[in-house]
Structures are given as structure tokens and as C-alpha cells.
Design a protein around this motif. Structure first.
Motif, mmCIF file in Angstrom:
data_model
loop_
_atom_site.group_PDB
_atom_site.id
_atom_site.type_symbol
_atom_site.label_atom_id
_atom_site.label_comp_id
_atom_site.label_asym_id
_atom_site.label_seq_id
_atom_site.Cartn_x
_atom_site.Cartn_y
_atom_site.Cartn_z
ATOM 1 N N THR A 299 -17.630 -16.020 -38.024
ATOM 2 C CA THR A 299 -17.547 -17.243 -37.227
ATOM 3 C C THR A 299 -16.556 -18.210 -37.865
ATOM 4 N N VAL A 300 -15.630 -18.703 -37.060
ATOM 5 C CA VAL A 300 -14.682 -19.707 -37.564
ATOM 6 C C VAL A 300 -15.096 -21.087 -37.064
ATOM 7 N N ALA A 301 -14.724 -22.097 -37.831
ATOM 8 C CA ALA A 301 -15.012 -23.482 -37.425
ATOM 9 C C ALA A 301 -13.760 -24.313 -37.698
ATOM 10 N N LEU A 302 -12.690 -23.958 -37.000
ATOM 11 C CA LEU A 302 -11.416 -24.660 -37.234
ATOM 12 C C LEU A 302 -11.386 -26.034 -36.589
ATOM 13 N N ASN A 303 -12.264 -26.266 -35.615
ATOM 14 C CA ASN A 303 -12.239 -27.575 -34.942
ATOM 15 C C ASN A 303 -13.513 -28.382 -35.215
ATOM 16 N N SER A 304 -14.128 -28.122 -36.350
ATOM 17 C CA SER A 304 -15.320 -28.891 -36.718
ATOM 18 C C SER A 304 -14.907 -30.331 -37.038
ATOM 19 N N PRO A 305 -15.859 -31.268 -37.031
ATOM 20 C CA PRO A 305 -15.508 -32.653 -37.396
ATOM 21 C C PRO A 305 -14.828 -32.727 -38.765
ATOM 22 N N ALA A 306 -15.272 -31.900 -39.712
ATOM 23 C CA ALA A 306 -14.656 -31.922 -41.048
ATOM 24 C C ALA A 306 -13.195 -31.472 -40.981
ATOM 25 N N ASN B 200 -2.762 -34.742 -30.812
ATOM 26 C CA ASN B 200 -4.043 -35.171 -31.345
ATOM 27 C C ASN B 200 -4.673 -34.035 -32.184
ATOM 28 N N PRO B 201 -5.150 -34.341 -33.407
ATOM 29 C CA PRO B 201 -5.709 -33.265 -34.260
ATOM 30 C C PRO B 201 -6.822 -32.467 -33.592
ATOM 31 N N GLN B 202 -7.683 -33.155 -32.848
ATOM 32 C CA GLN B 202 -8.784 -32.434 -32.181
ATOM 33 C C GLN B 202 -8.219 -31.426 -31.180
ATOM 34 N N THR B 203 -7.232 -31.866 -30.397
ATOM 35 C CA THR B 203 -6.625 -30.978 -29.395
ATOM 36 C C THR B 203 -5.969 -29.771 -30.064
ATOM 37 N N ALA B 204 -5.216 -30.047 -31.133
ATOM 38 C CA ALA B 204 -4.508 -28.963 -31.822
ATOM 39 C C ALA B 204 -5.492 -27.969 -32.429
ATOM 40 N N LEU B 205 -6.564 -28.489 -33.017
ATOM 41 C CA LEU B 205 -7.529 -27.588 -33.652
ATOM 42 C C LEU B 205 -8.401 -26.864 -32.627
ATOM 43 N N ASP B 206 -8.607 -27.470 -31.472
ATOM 44 C CA ASP B 206 -9.315 -26.745 -30.400
ATOM 45 C C ASP B 206 -8.526 -25.495 -30.005
ATOM 46 N N ALA B 207 -7.201 -25.658 -29.913
ATOM 47 C CA ALA B 207 -6.352 -24.505 -29.572
ATOM 48 C C ALA B 207 -6.410 -23.458 -30.680
ATOM 49 N N ALA B 208 -6.370 -23.939 -31.932
ATOM 50 C CA ALA B 208 -6.438 -23.010 -33.070
ATOM 51 C C ALA B 208 -7.778 -22.266 -33.077
ATOM 52 N N GLN B 209 -8.836 -22.994 -32.763
ATOM 53 C CA GLN B 209 -10.176 -22.383 -32.732
ATOM 54 C C GLN B 209 -10.219 -21.273 -31.673
ATOM 55 N N ALA B 210 -9.652 -21.570 -30.503
ATOM 56 C CA ALA B 210 -9.650 -20.564 -29.430
ATOM 57 C C ALA B 210 -8.876 -19.321 -29.860
ATOM 58 N N GLU B 211 -7.725 -19.544 -30.511
ATOM 59 C CA GLU B 211 -6.915 -18.405 -30.979
ATOM 60 C C GLU B 211 -7.676 -17.578 -32.001
ATOM 61 N N ALA B 212 -8.295 -18.257 -32.957
ATOM 62 C CA ALA B 212 -9.005 -17.539 -34.024
ATOM 63 C C ALA B 212 -10.227 -16.814 -33.465
ATOM 64 N N GLU B 213 -10.935 -17.458 -32.551
ATOM 65 C CA GLU B 213 -12.109 -16.804 -31.938
ATOM 66 C C GLU B 213 -11.680 -15.543 -31.197
#
Lengths: 307, 457
Positions: free
Chosen positions: B259-266, B440-453
Motif C-alpha cells: 500500500t502506498v500513501a503518496l498523497n497522505s496529509p504528511a 497544488n501539492p495535493q493535486t500533484a500527489l493525488d496523481a502520483a498516488q493513482a500512478e503508484a496504485e
């Protein structure tokens, strides 16, 4: 002819397989071609067939391939990274080949005229073609740097430095520019050969009929260059579809995937992610895309010929 | 266009496009695949003791060893191999050197075709994919003369051997375990009226506050950067994004690697801070760093502070501008009372798909070459994360070794996943989108999360 027949007749066919002379000649021709055909099949078509097979498997190089049917293809159609790469490739192809056609044709027309130091200029223009892609990519990377030649020249024109390779809005255009710079001289040579093959009688006749330079180009040269133009169009599209080394070295597909063309993504999927099945499926898509575009082009030109 | 011409053109296209297809003509031999659970566990504190019963073979054995090309490392290995062969005249060691960029591809292809080496050298983060596919042979305790894996781990700093442990067994051992610490150019600090020791930033906020004194901008052009994160490689970006996320209390990858958590609050806080630090301190447009010269900006005096590992010491010391005028301090923290750092390294392992005798001798060879961490430090500049290194004579003269080792103590290893390349590229793309394009960091990391998932699916 009789001498040629005597050579083929030296092949001692059994009586039941007695062939007529023309058929023996044909068979002899195929025998001569056979080694070449075998080499082409083994080193070109067998890997292609293998790629078709691998595209229907889950294969990571280490484990044995596992047949998964069409799932790689179906997954790709839902994969935003693949769709992004396909879009980047199409953008690259369109915006690099159209200017390339125009510039290469223009250069060919220029160098087909009597100008001073023509051979020197021709050689100078052709230089980018003989430069290795890797060297060229490194040189351009430095040229695009914030303190590189390109930004220094812009500075003379009171234009602020542009982050050519460090912004997703400019990086692809920077790579496209290199594609045009490199491809134009190559296709110029092909156009030049086409222009020089046009009999001067046609141009003389047009001149006698009162045609000016533009009319001679439009109504005489351009129609006669049709086969050459078709070759240039097909070759340039295929070359642009396959662009790989320049984005790999200059941006590795970045920033933010903005220059991740399809061949680069295929490479990364195969040799960085070790998903050979998916990478092969992408190659099949690329193959199909080139095939469709080419057939469309051929049909378009054939329709013109029929008319 | 007539039919024959059409056919000719289509054949031409087919031949040209073939070059784009991955070279898959090699049909693999059946590898020795062992179904393994992917849960990664440390060995239990108490294990069943193993009787040491191994004697060195008398028959001739040829070992194949592959390693990644790096000058000082190669020189040291080429010194050690003749010593081993002198000690064991019946053993021949054949060497293949491969560039680090090509190593993973070449090893994978060789293992697939049954032509892999006996001894593997690899970036520790890649070993999980080999382990999951049954390629790795666990450490031979008889050969090592140890009663349990715990005995071997005892010799390492806390966490120092973690990267090679899977399901309680050791499958690889590090010859280098690098912390990522903050390097300071003394000359640039002094020129700015700062003291490289007293004014060294302990937190990221300290860093942001100190940067205006060190960053020099002339019109639109940045002449000197105070600090910059890496932008030449996605793997380097992940190396620095991982501890930053952990400093905010997050974790990029779960312990089981599923499980990846690239778009977590941290992670979003980490990327927001990354952007703030870059805006205040750096300018990625100016970097001259490349994969082969990642420390170039620091070496050339264009960068006052830079995060890198102890392995860079010989290169930086030999440079004209910096020389020995540098200071190394711990990685800046969000909360200095709860420090989180990162360690990555390269490790030796043994190929499971080799004859038993080769595997035994291979582990013996690894034991032999790892036996002197002090020599590794002196001759290759590599820090083995082992206990006692700090007390050696070489360590006392190695610049800032205590700082490097202190950062190792609070470190987690670079994420271990068969999909580490996909994850690093996804994170790298998110960082670039935020830094270069103000996404926006959240937007960018949401995309990264989708890619990694998608990659992990």
C-alpha cells in the motif's frame, strides 16, 4: 537467355519434379533470395511475432511468461500514463513533421539553384544529421540551460531567460525544435534528389508558356515530386513516432511527464518497470498507429492519382 | 499506389517500427521460482541455533561476480579477489563490471536465461523484487560460522542490515549504507558572514531563514544557490522526499510493500515544505548536476548547502573549490526532538539458481570481502553500517563520520518495493509539477498516488 537456362538446368531435379525453364529460373531466383529472407525473418519478423505473443502475457523477464489474453491492451486504454504518452507522441509528431516538410522543401529549392558556395552550405546544413543523437542531446541541454546560448541570445533581445527544459509548458516545444533541426536536412536531401530528377524540358516548356517561378513550382515541380513527397511524409512520421534518445537524455520524460513520448514510455515499462507484456502491447499500439496513418496517406495520394 | 507498392511500404513500416518493440526474443529458461510470502519481518530475538558443520571444498570452483562500476570500489575489489584466490587456490573468481544504470536490466535478463552470476551486487531497494521471485539464496549460517541470523545482525548498527532481511532471514548484506546528511561549503558560509558550525540549520525553518544570506541573484539569473533539492534523478528525489514525509509522521509505503500513501496529509505537508524551501533557497533552472555528477553544483561553488552521502567525500575533497573546506551536519528536521533520516546502500547477495557448492563458496567470498569495514572506508570511501567502525583509526580521520553514522541510527531504509522505479517516477513527476509549474501539492500527489496504485495493482 540460353546461357542462363543452362545454369539453372545444372540443378538436377528428379524426373517427377521436372519444371519448365521459366519455373526453374523462378526457383533459382528464390534460392538466391533465401539466405536474405531467412536473415530478415529471424532478425526482424520473428522478434515482431514474439512481441505480439509477449503482449498477451504477464512477463517480468525473470518468471516465465503467463498468458493473460488481451488484458494488457484493455488496461492500457484505462492507463492515464499511457494515454498521456500517446498524446505527447501525437503532439510531437504533428508539430515536428509539418514544419520539417516545409523547411526541407524550402532548403531543397534553395540548394537546387545556382548559389555561391553551394556545396559548403549543403554540407553545413547536413551536419545535424551526422551528429550522434546522444552528443546532440547533451549539446542542446547545455544550450537550453538558464545561462546557455539560447537564453544569452534572448537576453540580447531583452527577453527574460526561459526555463526551456524545466517547465512542462516549454519542454516539449524545446524537444520538438531539435527534432525539426535534425530531420529537415535529411529530408532536404531526398527532396533535392527528387527536384534534380525532374527533366528540364518540363520546366523550359512551362517557362515558354509564361509560368513564373511560383507557378513552375506549383504546377510542374510539386506534382512531379508526388512520389518523393509521399516517401518524405511516411518516413518523417515514422521517424517522429520513434523519437527516443533526445527526450531520454534531455528530460527523461519530464518535467511532470510532459515529454514522455511513447517509445520512451515503452522503454521505461520494459527495462525499468520490467513489465514486458505491457511494453509489448504498447509497441503493438504504436505499430498500429503508424500503419493506420501510413495507409491513410497512401490512400490519399492514390485518390489524387486516380483523379 | 498499386498493391505491390502498398505491400512494400507496409513491410518498410513493419521493419522500422520493430525497433521500438522491446527485445523479447530471448525465451527464458524456467527459473527456480519459489512461492514466497512478501511480508518483510525482522528475525525473532530467539532462534534455533544452527550447528556449524561446513568445511571449505577441495574441488575447483569458478565464481562469477558482477558489480556496478565505480572507480575506488572496483580498485578495492580487484585488490581483494587475488587475496581470496591466494587463500583458496582451487577457487577462480571471474568479474563482470556493469554501469549502475544498466545493472538491473542486465542482471534480470541474465537471471532469466540462467546465465546470472553467483554473486550479485545491487542497490538494496531492488532486492525485494529478486526475493519475491525466488532468485536469492539466504545467508548460509554454517559458512558464516553463526548460530543464528540474529548473531549476524548483532554486528550492525540498529537497522543497518534491515534492507536485506525478508521473512526473518538475511538475503543480502550491505557493503555501503549511506546516510543522507547536510553538507555545508565553508567558504560560501564565511563569505556570507556565517559560521558553518554555529549557523548550520537544524530545522527546515532554520534553513528557510538562513537562505536569503546565501542566495545570490543577479537580475533574472541565480548566481549562487543557498540550498537545492535534487532535480537530476527521480530516485534521488524520492531519497529526500521519504525522510521529509516521515518527519511529518507519514510513511510512503506500508511495511508489507503493498500500500502506498503518496498523497497522505504528511506527504502533502512534505511537498509543500519542499516548495517553500526551493523558492527561498534554490533555483532548479540553474542546476548542472547530472546522474554521473550529482554533486557538481556543490563542488563548483554554485551551491552553499547540499544533501548527499559519505561516499561523496573523496570526490568533494578532491575538488578545487571546496577541497577540505566543508562541514557535515545532520539532516535538517521538522522536529529535532524526533529526528527521521534515510539510509540507502548497495549489497551483496547470492544467486539461488546456482550449484550448491557455488552458493556456499559465494557466501564465504562475501564474508571475506566484508571482513574489514575499515578498509572499505579507507579505500573505497564506503561506510558499512556496522558497530565499532567509529572506533577504528581510519574512522577517526574520515571527515564527519560520526555525523553520518548518527544519521544512520535514526534512519529508515530507502523504500523496498518491486515497484520502486514506478513510485520514484510518480513522486518525481509530482515534485516537478509543484516546483516548475506551481501545481497544488495535493493535486500533484493525488496523481502520483493513482500512478503508484496502478503500478502496485
Amino acid at each position: 537467355m540460353s546461357q542462363k537456362l543452362s545454369i539453372t538446368q545444372r540443378i538436377n531435379f528428379p524426373h517427377s519434379f521436372k519444371l519448365t525453364a521459366p519455373r526453374q529460373q523462378m526457383l533459382f531466383g528464390y534460392l538466391i533470395l533465401l539466405p536474405t529472407l531467412v536473415i530478415i525473418f529471424v532478425f526482424r519478423f520473428y522478434p515482431m511475432l514474439q512481441a505480439f505473443y509477449i503482449s498477451m502475457t504477464d512477463y517480468d523477464l525473470i518468471k516465465s511468461p503467463e498468458f493473460v489474453g488481451l488484458s494488457n491492451f484493455i488496461d492500457l486504454l484505462k492507463d492515464p500514463l499511457f494515454l498521456n504518452s500517446a498524446q505527447v507522441s501525437l503532439t510531437y509528431v504533428f508539430f515536428s513533421v509539418v514544419p520539417t516538410w516545409i523547411i526541407s522543401m524550402g532548403l531543397a529549392l534553395l540548394f537546387n539553384r545556382h548559389i555561391w558556395f553551394k556545396n559548403l552550405f549543403r554540407s553545413a546544413v547536413f551536419m545535424p544529421v551526422i551528429m550522434p543523437s546522444v552528443v546532440m542531446a547533451l549539446v542542446w541541454t547545455f544550450m537550453y540551460h538558464q545561462q546557455g546560448v539560447v537564453n544569452i541570445i534572448l537576453g540580447w533581445l531583452q527577453i527574460s531567460p526561459i526555463p526551456w527544459l524545466r517547465s512542462s509548458s516549454t519542454a516539449l516545444w524545446a524537444v520538438i525544435l531539435i527534432g525539426i533541426w535534425r530531420a529537415s536536412p535529411y529530408f532536404m536531401v531526398i527532396f533535392l534528389a527528387g527536384l534534380q530528377a525532374i527533366p528540364s524540358d518540363f520546366l523550359d516548356a512551362a517557362q515558354i508558356d509564361g509560368a513564373n517561378s511560383w507557378q513552375s513550382f506549383l504546377y510542374v515541380k510539386l506534382p512531379l515530386l508526388k512520389p518523393t513527397t509521399l516517401l518524405v511524409i511516411i518516413m518523417s512520421i515514422i521517424t517522429a513516432m520513434k523519437v527516443f534518445a533526445v527526450p531520454l537524455i534531455m528530460t527523461n520524460g519530464g518535467p511532470a511527464n510532459s515529454t514522455r513520448v511513447l517509445p520512451l514510455f515503452i522503454y521505461q515499462t520494459a527495462f525499468e518497470f520490467f513489465d514486458m507484456g505491457r511494453a509489448s502491447a504498447m509497441s503493438i499500439f504504436l505499430f498500429a498507429a503508424v500503419m493506420i496513418i501510413t495507409v491513410f496517406q497512401i490512400r490519399l495520394f492514390s485518390a489524387g492519382e486516380d483523379e | 499506389m498499386k498493391g505491390s507498392n502498398l505491400l512494400a511500404v507496409l513491410l518498410l513500416i513493419a521493419v522500422l517500427v520493430t525497433a521500438c518493440a522491446p527485445k523479447t526474443a530471448v525465451v527464458p529458461t524456467e527459473p527456480a521460482v519459489v512461492e514466497q510470502p512478501t511480508v518483510v519481518e525482522k528475525p525473532a530475538a530467539t532462534e534455533v541455533p544452527v550447528e556449524a558443520s561446513w568445511t571449505f571444498p577441495t574441488e575447483n570452483v569458478t565464481l562469477e561476480i558482477w558489480w556496478h562500476e565505480y572507480g575506488p570500489f572496483t580498485a578495492y575489489m580487484e585488490e581483494m579477489i587475488p587475496k581470496y584466490m591466494e587463500l583458496h587456490p582451487n577457487i577462480t573468481v571471474n568479474v563482470t563490471k556493469v554501469s549502475s544504470a544498466d545493472l538491473n536490466q542486465k542482471l534480470s535478463a541474465a537471471i532469466a536465461t540462467g546465465t546470472g552470476p553467483d554473486i550479485l551486487d545491487q542497490d538494496a531497494s531492488y532486492y525485494v523484487q529478486y526475493y519475491e521471485k525466488g532468485v536469492l539464496e539466504p545467508l548460509n549460517l554454517d559458512v558464516w560460522g553463526a548460530k543464528s541470523y540474529g548473531d549476524v545482525i548483532e554486528n550492525y548498527l540498529p537497522g543497518g542490515a534491515d534492507a536485506g532481511i525478508f521473512d526473518g532471514k538475511i538475503y543480502s548484506l550491505p557493503y555501503q549504507g549511506n546516510s543522507m546528511s547536510l553538507w555545508i561549503s565553508n567558504k560560501l558560509f564565511v563569505a556570507a558572514g556565517l559560521d558553518p558550525v554555529k549557523d548550520a540549520p537544524k530545522t527546515w525553518e532554520d534553513m528557510i531563514n538562513i537562505c536569503p544570506k546565501l542566495k545570490i541573484v543577479d537580475g533574472n539569473v541565480t548566481k549562487q544557490k543557498a540550498f537545492d533539492f535534487p532535480y537530476h534523478s527521480a530516485r534521488w528525489q524520492l531519497q529526500q522526499f521519504q525522510p521529509l514525509t516521515e518527519q511529518f509522521g507519514g510513511e510512503l509505503l506500508s511495511a508489507d510493500g503493498k500500500t502506498v500513501a503518496l498523497n497522505s496529509p504528511a506527504a502533502v505537508s512534505a511537498l509543500t515544505l519542499w516548495k517553500r524551501v526551493t523558492d527561498a533557497c534554490g533555483d532548479p533552472q540553474t542546476t548542472m548536476n547530472t546522474g554521473s555528477n550529482p554533486n557538481q553544483d556543490f563542488i563548483d561553488g554554485r551551491l552553499a548547502m547540499w544533501i548527499t552521502g559519505p561516499w561523496a567525500t573523496p570526490q568533494i575533497t578532491a575538488s578545487e573549490f571546496v577541497g577540505d573546506q566543508f562541514t557535515v551536519v545532520g539532516l535538517p528536521q521538522v522536529d529535532p526532538t524526533n529526528p527521521r533520516t534515510m539510509v540507502y546502500g548497495w549489497e551483496w547477495a547470492v544467486n539461488a539458481d546456482r550449484p550448491e557448492i557455488n552458493k556456499q563458496v559465494a557466501w564465504d567470498f562475501i564474508k571475506f570481502v566484508l571482513a574489514s569495514p575499515e578498509e572499505w572506508l579507507a579505500k573505497a570511501g564506503f561506510v558499512q553500517p556496522v558497530k565499532g567502525l567509529l572506533e577504528t583509526e581510519t574512522a577517526k580521520t574520515f571527515p564527519f563520520l560520526s555525523v553520518h553514522l548518527k544519521d544512520v541510527e535514526t534512519a529508515t531504509w530507502y523504500i523496498r518495493s518491486g515497484k520502486v522505479n514506478e513510485i520514484s517516477l510518480a513522486v518525481g513527476a509530482a515534485i516537478e509539477a509543484v516546483v516548475y509549474d506551481n501545481v497544488n501539492p495535493q493535486t500533484a500527489l493525488d496523481a502520483a498516488q493513482a500512478e503508484a496504485e496502478n503500478a502496485l495493482k
